[in-house]
Design a protein around this motif. Structure first.
Motif, PDB file in Angstrom:
ATOM      1  N   PRO A  18       0.809  -1.225   0.000  1.00 33.42           N
ATOM      2  CA  PRO A  18       0.000   0.000   0.000  1.00 33.42           C
ATOM      3  C   PRO A  18       0.840   1.273   0.000  1.00 33.42           C
ATOM      4  O   PRO A  18       0.404   2.303  -0.512  1.00 33.42           O
ATOM      5  CB  PRO A  18      -0.837  -0.112   1.270  1.00 33.42           C
ATOM      6  N   PHE A  19       2.039   1.200   0.559  1.00 32.24           N
ATOM      7  CA  PHE A  19       2.909   2.370   0.657  1.00 32.24           C
ATOM      8  C   PHE A  19       4.336   1.967   0.325  1.00 32.24           C
ATOM      9  O   PHE A  19       4.754   0.849   0.623  1.00 32.24           O
ATOM     10  CB  PHE A  19       2.899   2.964   2.080  1.00 32.24           C
ATOM     11  N   THR A  20       5.090   2.896  -0.234  1.00 31.01           N
ATOM     12  CA  THR A  20       6.512   2.673  -0.447  1.00 31.01           C
ATOM     13  C   THR A  20       7.259   2.997   0.847  1.00 31.01           C
ATOM     14  O   THR A  20       6.703   3.626   1.757  1.00 31.01           O
ATOM     15  CB  THR A  20       7.059   3.582  -1.563  1.00 31.01           C
ATOM     16  N   ALA A  21       8.516   2.614   0.903  1.00 35.20           N
ATOM     17  CA  ALA A  21       9.341   2.934   2.064  1.00 35.20           C
ATOM     18  C   ALA A  21       9.418   4.450   2.269  1.00 35.20           C
ATOM     19  O   ALA A  21       9.336   4.936   3.403  1.00 35.20           O
ATOM     20  CB  ALA A  21      10.738   2.327   1.901  1.00 35.20           C
ATOM     21  N   ASP A  22       9.555   5.202   1.185  1.00 35.17           N
ATOM     22  CA  ASP A  22       9.626   6.665   1.298  1.00 35.17           C
ATOM     23  C   ASP A  22       8.318   7.256   1.806  1.00 35.17           C
ATOM     24  O   ASP A  22       8.328   8.190   2.610  1.00 35.17           O
ATOM     25  CB  ASP A  22       9.988   7.296  -0.051  1.00 35.17           C
ATOM     26  N   GLU A  23       7.179   6.735   1.352  1.00 36.84           N
ATOM     27  CA  GLU A  23       5.892   7.227   1.843  1.00 36.84           C
ATOM     28  C   GLU A  23       5.736   6.942   3.331  1.00 36.84           C
ATOM     29  O   GLU A  23       5.223   7.786   4.083  1.00 36.84           O
ATOM     30  CB  GLU A  23       4.745   6.586   1.058  1.00 36.84           C
ATOM     31  N   ILE A  24       6.200   5.786   3.778  1.00 41.73           N
ATOM     32  CA  ILE A  24       6.134   5.451   5.206  1.00 41.73           C
ATOM     33  C   ILE A  24       7.035   6.397   5.999  1.00 41.73           C
ATOM     34  O   ILE A  24       6.639   6.936   7.039  1.00 41.73           O
ATOM     35  CB  ILE A  24       6.518   3.976   5.447  1.00 41.73           C
ATOM     36  N   ARG A  25       8.242   6.642   5.481  1.00 44.12           N
ATOM     37  CA  ARG A  25       9.181   7.555   6.158  1.00 44.12           C
ATOM     38  C   ARG A  25       8.558   8.941   6.327  1.00 44.12           C
ATOM     39  O   ARG A  25       8.591   9.525   7.415  1.00 44.12           O
ATOM     40  CB  ARG A  25      10.491   7.650   5.370  1.00 44.12           C
ATOM     41  N   LEU A  26       7.946   9.454   5.262  1.00 48.76           N
ATOM     42  CA  LEU A  26       7.341  10.787   5.326  1.00 48.76           C
ATOM     43  C   LEU A  26       6.134  10.822   6.265  1.00 48.76           C
ATOM     44  O   LEU A  26       5.827  11.862   6.853  1.00 48.76           O
ATOM     45  CB  LEU A  26       6.941  11.251   3.925  1.00 48.76           C
ATOM     46  N   GLY A  27       5.447   9.696   6.425  1.00 48.12           N
ATOM     47  CA  GLY A  27       4.264   9.643   7.279  1.00 48.12           C
ATOM     48  C   GLY A  27       4.546   9.315   8.739  1.00 48.12           C
ATOM     49  O   GLY A  27       3.614   9.289   9.546  1.00 48.12           O
ATOM     50  N   CYS A  28       5.807   9.063   9.071  1.00 49.65           N
ATOM     51  CA  CYS A  28       6.148   8.657  10.448  1.00 49.65           C
ATOM     52  C   CYS A  28       7.229   9.568  11.027  1.00 49.65           C
ATOM     53  O   CYS A  28       8.375   9.151  11.238  1.00 49.65           O
ATOM     54  CB  CYS A  28       6.608   7.197  10.460  1.00 49.65           C
ATOM     55  N   PRO A  29       6.893  10.833  11.309  1.00 49.64           N
ATOM     56  CA  PRO A  29       7.886  11.743  11.883  1.00 49.64           C
ATOM     57  C   PRO A  29       8.143  11.452  13.365  1.00 49.64           C
ATOM     58  O   PRO A  29       7.376  10.718  14.005  1.00 49.64           O
ATOM     59  CB  PRO A  29       7.220  13.109  11.711  1.00 49.64           C
ATOM     60  N   VAL A  30       9.194  12.044  13.875  1.00 50.52           N
ATOM     61  CA  VAL A  30       9.457  11.975  15.313  1.00 50.52           C
ATOM     62  C   VAL A  30       8.223  12.478  16.042  1.00 50.52           C
ATOM     63  O   VAL A  30       7.618  13.479  15.656  1.00 50.52           O
ATOM     64  CB  VAL A  30      10.684  12.838  15.687  1.00 50.52           C
ATOM     65  N   GLY A  31       7.825  11.766  17.089  1.00 54.65           N
ATOM     66  CA  GLY A  31       6.668  12.153  17.884  1.00 54.65           C
ATOM     67  C   GLY A  31       5.371  11.494  17.454  1.00 54.65           C
ATOM     68  O   GLY A  31       4.377  11.582  18.180  1.00 54.65           O
ATOM     69  N   ARG A  32       5.346  10.819  16.276  1.00 55.92           N
ATOM     70  CA  ARG A  32       4.105  10.122  15.911  1.00 55.92           C
ATOM     71  C   ARG A  32       3.856   9.045  16.949  1.00 55.92           C
ATOM     72  O   ARG A  32       4.738   8.238  17.264  1.00 55.92           O
ATOM     73  CB  ARG A  32       4.193   9.501  14.521  1.00 55.92           C
ATOM     74  N   THR A  33       2.663   9.045  17.503  1.00 55.48           N
ATOM     75  CA  THR A  33       2.282   8.087  18.536  1.00 55.48           C
ATOM     76  C   THR A  33       1.012   7.382  18.087  1.00 55.48           C
ATOM     77  O   THR A  33      -0.002   8.024  17.815  1.00 55.48           O
ATOM     78  CB  THR A  33       2.068   8.781  19.889  1.00 55.48           C
ATOM     79  N   ILE A  34       1.098   6.060  18.001  1.00 56.57           N
ATOM     80  CA  ILE A  34      -0.007   5.222  17.545  1.00 56.57           C
ATOM     81  C   ILE A  34      -0.492   4.403  18.733  1.00 56.57           C
ATOM     82  O   ILE A  34       0.310   3.765  19.411  1.00 56.57           O
ATOM     83  CB  ILE A  34       0.460   4.296  16.401  1.00 56.57           C
ATOM     84  N   ARG A  35      -1.798   4.427  18.970  1.00 53.85           N
ATOM     85  CA  ARG A  35      -2.375   3.623  20.044  1.00 53.85           C
ATOM     86  C   ARG A  35      -3.269   2.552  19.430  1.00 53.85           C
ATOM     87  O   ARG A  35      -4.042   2.833  18.513  1.00 53.85           O
ATOM     88  CB  ARG A  35      -3.161   4.500  21.025  1.00 53.85           C
ATOM     89  N   LEU A  36      -3.153   1.338  19.951  1.00 56.17           N
ATOM     90  CA  LEU A  36      -3.861   0.183  19.410  1.00 56.17           C
ATOM     91  C   LEU A  36      -4.594  -0.558  20.514  1.00 56.17           C
ATOM     92  O   LEU A  36      -4.135  -0.577  21.659  1.00 56.17           O
ATOM     93  CB  LEU A  36      -2.874  -0.806  18.774  1.00 56.17           C
ATOM     94  N   VAL A  37      -5.716  -1.182  20.151  1.00 56.54           N
ATOM     95  CA  VAL A  37      -6.356  -2.152  21.031  1.00 56.54           C
ATOM     96  C   VAL A  37      -6.229  -3.491  20.309  1.00 56.54           C
ATOM     97  O   VAL A  37      -6.470  -3.580  19.107  1.00 56.54           O
ATOM     98  CB  VAL A  37      -7.826  -1.794  21.361  1.00 56.54           C
ATOM     99  N   VAL A  38      -5.815  -4.504  21.060  1.00 56.13           N
ATOM    100  CA  VAL A  38      -5.530  -5.815  20.487  1.00 56.13           C
ATOM    101  C   VAL A  38      -6.319  -6.880  21.238  1.00 56.13           C
ATOM    102  O   VAL A  38      -6.388  -6.854  22.466  1.00 56.13           O
ATOM    103  CB  VAL A  38      -4.015  -6.139  20.574  1.00 56.13           C
ATOM    104  N   ASP A  39      -6.905  -7.800  20.490  1.00 58.70           N
ATOM    105  CA  ASP A  39      -7.529  -8.993  21.065  1.00 58.70           C
ATOM    106  C   ASP A  39      -6.830 -10.177  20.424  1.00 58.70           C
ATOM    107  O   ASP A  39      -7.042 -10.484  19.260  1.00 58.70           O
ATOM    108  CB  ASP A  39      -9.026  -9.036  20.796  1.00 58.70           C
ATOM    109  N   ASP A  40      -5.970 -10.797  21.191  1.00 62.61           N
ATOM    110  CA  ASP A  40      -5.153 -11.911  20.699  1.00 62.61           C
ATOM    111  C   ASP A  40      -5.708 -13.205  21.294  1.00 62.61           C
ATOM    112  O   ASP A  40      -5.288 -13.636  22.363  1.00 62.61           O
ATOM    113  CB  ASP A  40      -3.700 -11.699  21.096  1.00 62.61           C
ATOM    114  N   GLY A  41      -6.706 -13.772  20.622  1.00 62.88           N
ATOM    115  CA  GLY A  41      -7.306 -15.016  21.104  1.00 62.88           C
ATOM    116  C   GLY A  41      -7.994 -14.879  22.439  1.00 62.88           C
ATOM    117  O   GLY A  41      -7.907 -15.765  23.281  1.00 62.88           O
TER     118      GLY A  41
END
Length: 160
Positions: A18-41
């Motif tokens: 879906p994204f190139t390495a460069d697109e990921i680099r540009l979309g993930c600056p210092v300070g980007r914080t991602i929060r997730l909820v996970v249900d693992d079984g």
């Protein structure tokens, strides 16, 4: 062996990412914080990923996990990952992958997504990649033999 010319295709016989390495680099600056909820079984927990340092080649990110009650699940983990390694996470065999467009309504709002459905025997995994959020999927569902075995949803994504 010829190397594919499209930067979205990492290997011969693989679907485009879906994204190139460069697109990921540009979309993930210092300070980007991602929060997730996970249900693992049936084991539900929350995970936070924070980008600490980035350069042209890679990013250092800190990952923490806590139980639904807020208890830490181990120490924070700091890892260095190249942008190409991030892209590689979404490189799947073309013969086993269906890519579709779909709007997803989530706690992040309405997101236009590329949905990758990847089959591996009895296992089917669906990945929703929001077109405006380069990097990891905003939702993942894995089923094995028809039973849900893993679910992950992004519940926060901000840059501080």
């Amino acid at each position: 062996m010829t190397v594919p010319q499209d930067p979205h295709i990492l290997h011969v016989g693989h679907a485009p990412t879906p994204f190139t390495a460069d697109e990921i680099r540009l979309g993930c600056p210092v300070g980007r914080t991602i929060r997730l909820v996970v249900d693992d079984g049936g084991n539900r927990y929350f995970r936070t990923i924070r980008f600490l340092a980035v350069d042209e080649l890679a990013a250092n990110q800190e990952s923490t996990a806590v139980t639904a009650e807020g208890e830490p699940l181990g120490d924070p983990v700091i890892a260095r990952t190249t942008w190409l390694e991030f892209q590689e996470h979404a490189s799947f065999p073309a013969a086993a992958t269906i890519i579709e467009r779909e709007a997803l309504t989530s706690s992040l709002g309405r997101l236009e997504c590329l949905v990758y459905t990847v089959e591996d025997g009895d296992s089917v995994t669906r990945f929703w990649f929001a077109t405006t959020k380069p990097g990891m999927p905003v939702r993942v569902e894995k089923r094995n033999g028809g039973e849900s075995t893993y679910e992950m949803s992004m519940i926060g994504d901000e840059v501080s």
